[in-house]
Design an enzyme around this catalytic site. Structure first.
Site, mmCIF file in Angstrom:
data_model
loop_
_atom_site.group_PDB
_atom_site.id
_atom_site.type_symbol
_atom_site.label_atom_id
_atom_site.label_comp_id
_atom_site.label_asym_id
_atom_site.label_seq_id
_atom_site.Cartn_x
_atom_site.Cartn_y
_atom_site.Cartn_z
ATOM 1 N N ASP A 123 -81.226 -59.203 7.978
ATOM 2 C CA ASP A 123 -80.153 -58.575 8.743
ATOM 3 C C ASP A 123 -79.299 -59.669 9.359
ATOM 4 O O ASP A 123 -79.818 -60.543 10.061
ATOM 5 C CB ASP A 123 -80.739 -57.678 9.844
ATOM 6 C CG ASP A 123 -79.645 -56.977 10.632
ATOM 7 O OD1 ASP A 123 -78.691 -56.480 9.990
ATOM 8 O OD2 ASP A 123 -79.729 -56.936 11.875
ATOM 9 N N GLU A 147 -76.998 -57.192 3.237
ATOM 10 C CA GLU A 147 -75.885 -56.250 3.260
ATOM 11 C C GLU A 147 -74.641 -56.942 2.737
ATOM 12 O O GLU A 147 -74.425 -58.119 3.026
ATOM 13 C CB GLU A 147 -75.629 -55.772 4.687
ATOM 14 C CG GLU A 147 -76.537 -54.643 5.111
ATOM 15 C CD GLU A 147 -76.266 -54.226 6.542
ATOM 16 O OE1 GLU A 147 -75.933 -53.061 6.771
ATOM 17 O OE2 GLU A 147 -76.405 -55.075 7.439
ATOM 18 N N CYS A 189 -84.288 -45.028 11.473
ATOM 19 C CA CYS A 189 -85.630 -45.412 11.899
ATOM 20 C C CYS A 189 -86.379 -45.861 10.644
ATOM 21 O O CYS A 189 -86.496 -45.096 9.692
ATOM 22 C CB CYS A 189 -86.353 -44.227 12.550
ATOM 23 S SG CYS A 189 -88.113 -44.537 12.803
ATOM 24 N N CYS A 240 -87.555 -44.485 18.574
ATOM 25 C CA CYS A 240 -87.374 -43.222 17.853
ATOM 26 C C CYS A 240 -88.247 -42.131 18.476
ATOM 27 O O CYS A 240 -89.286 -42.419 19.073
ATOM 28 C CB CYS A 240 -87.743 -43.429 16.390
ATOM 29 S SG CYS A 240 -87.476 -41.952 15.394
ATOM 30 N N ASP A 293 -82.773 -55.587 15.445
ATOM 31 C CA ASP A 293 -82.445 -56.308 14.213
ATOM 32 C C ASP A 293 -83.603 -56.304 13.221
ATOM 33 O O ASP A 293 -83.395 -56.278 12.008
ATOM 34 C CB ASP A 293 -82.039 -57.760 14.536
ATOM 35 C CG ASP A 293 -80.769 -57.821 15.371
ATOM 36 O OD1 ASP A 293 -79.969 -56.865 15.301
ATOM 37 O OD2 ASP A 293 -80.594 -58.812 16.106
HETATM 38 ZN ZN ZN Z 1 -88.788 -42.452 13.599
#
Ligand code: ZN
Length: 370
Positions: A189, A274, A327, A345, A354
């Protein structure tokens, strides 16, 4: 057998006469580039509302200026031809919406020109290099050998702001590369304040301390420069100091990026990143220069060829993939403002922001590779 490219960069030590010829070539390349750009700009202004007619307008060539400006005949014509190719590419990038309109070249920038190997016009001999239109072979610090089966394609000669000369020799060679069976995979990332965070341990790759200290030193030197009277002896002395620091920093950054990419390319069979649009990103986030200076673009270029050389892969995932929102445990998505450093989450999963992104990037890459 696949064709591969590799560039070798060496310091050059031209003698007095050669320095004069190099200066002439840099000057002519810049001159021709600016002339062609001027013409292209006029054509563009004239037909900008009629894209079809604009497309049909011939691109100016260096040859047309040689009668009016005979000094152009004294330098390597391949260098001038490459100036045209560079401008054409810059213009094409603008025309297709990837860049701004090309800018005029100034003497203040780093000076360089590129020439090509045509019928043996470039020769390496005894630590020297023979280039077109340059009298006598030029002394070179050949700290590493170019293998005999590597063919020279082109050379770029440059002069830095502190007056050092370099040559980058682009070669081509054939290599039989076997694809590696992909077992070890890592996701990276992009980190705004470092280089990246990786998916396996959540470790952050950050620039070394000496590098960040050098950046502080540069900022200080630049502040002093801005207070001096432009053109004065003291200003000139400080300008040189700033330029030296900038070169040192650029080298440190490059070495660090080589080191990190080499480490990853030897540890993993595939690296997932990415596909970031750095220019758009720095504009959108208003981070300005820092994103460019971060070196991510250079890093991914190094990483890509280092993996490729070994039959390994760099996988770029779509920049719209919601790597930060997701998540990595249950797959649910939620908004993640930049200020939130920890991903929490409702499923109970808690992880550094990150690190969570890096895992998502890795998983998306695995999906693509499967
Ligand atoms: Zn989750």
């Amino acid at each position: 057998m696949a064709k591969q490219n590799k560039a070798f960069k060496f310091r050059l030590y031209p003698n007095k006469e050669q320095k004069i010829q190099l200066a002439k070539t840099f000057g002519c390349v810049r001159f021709v580039y600016n002339k062609m750009l001027e013409e292209r700009k006029e054509t563009y202004e004239k037909f900008r509302n009629d894209k079809e007619t604009l497309k049909q307008q011939a691109f100016p060539t260096p040859a047309k200026y040689k009668d009016e400006f005979p000094f152009l005949k004294e330098v390597d014509s391949l260098a001038l031809a490459n100036a045209q190719i560079n401008l054409q590419n810059a213009y094409k990038n603008f025309f297709e919406g990837r860049a701004e309109f090309p800018k005029f070249k100034s003497k203040k920038n780093k000076q360089s020109y590129t020439t090509n190997m045509v019928n043996g016009n470039i020769k390496l001999e005894n630590g020297h290099i023979k280039l077109p239109k340059i009298k006598k072979p030029m002394k070179m610090n050949r700290h590493r050998e170019i293998p005999a089966d590597y063919k020279i394609k082109s050379c770029t000669i440059s002069k830095t702001k502190t007056g050092k000369y370099y040559i980058s020799i682009l070669t081509e060679y054939e290599k039989d590369i076997q694809s590696v069976k992909i077992q070890k995979v890592v996701g990276l990332d992009f980190a705004m304040d470092g280089l990246y965070v990786e998916s396996e341990q959540g470790e952050k790759a950050n620039y070394p301390r000496y590098y960040r200290q050098a950046l502080d030193k540069l900022a200080k030197a630049q502040r002093i420069l801005s207070r001096r009277k432009k053109g004065s002896a003291r200003w000139e002395k400080q300008r040189l100091k700033v330029a030296k620091l900038q070169e040192k920093i650029a080298n440190q950054r490059k070495n660090f990026l080589h080191h990190k990419s080499k480490e990853l390319a030897s540890t993993y069979d595939a690296v997932i990143i990415e596909d970031l649009d750095m220019k758009g990103m720095s504009q959108a986030l208003n981070f300005g220069k820092s994103v460019h200076d971060n070196g991510w673009g250079m890093f991914t270029t190094f990483l890509e060829y280092k993996l490729k050389e070994q039959g390994k892969q760099l996988v770029k995932i779509d920049k719209w993939f919601p790597s930060t929102k997701k998540c990595s445990c249950c797959g649910k998505e939620k908004e993640m403002p930049l200020s939130k450093r920890v991903y929490e989450c409702s499923c109970g999963f808690v992880l550094d922001r990150d690190h969570n992104s890096a895992i998502n990037i890795k998983n998306e890459g695995l999906r693509i590779l499967a």
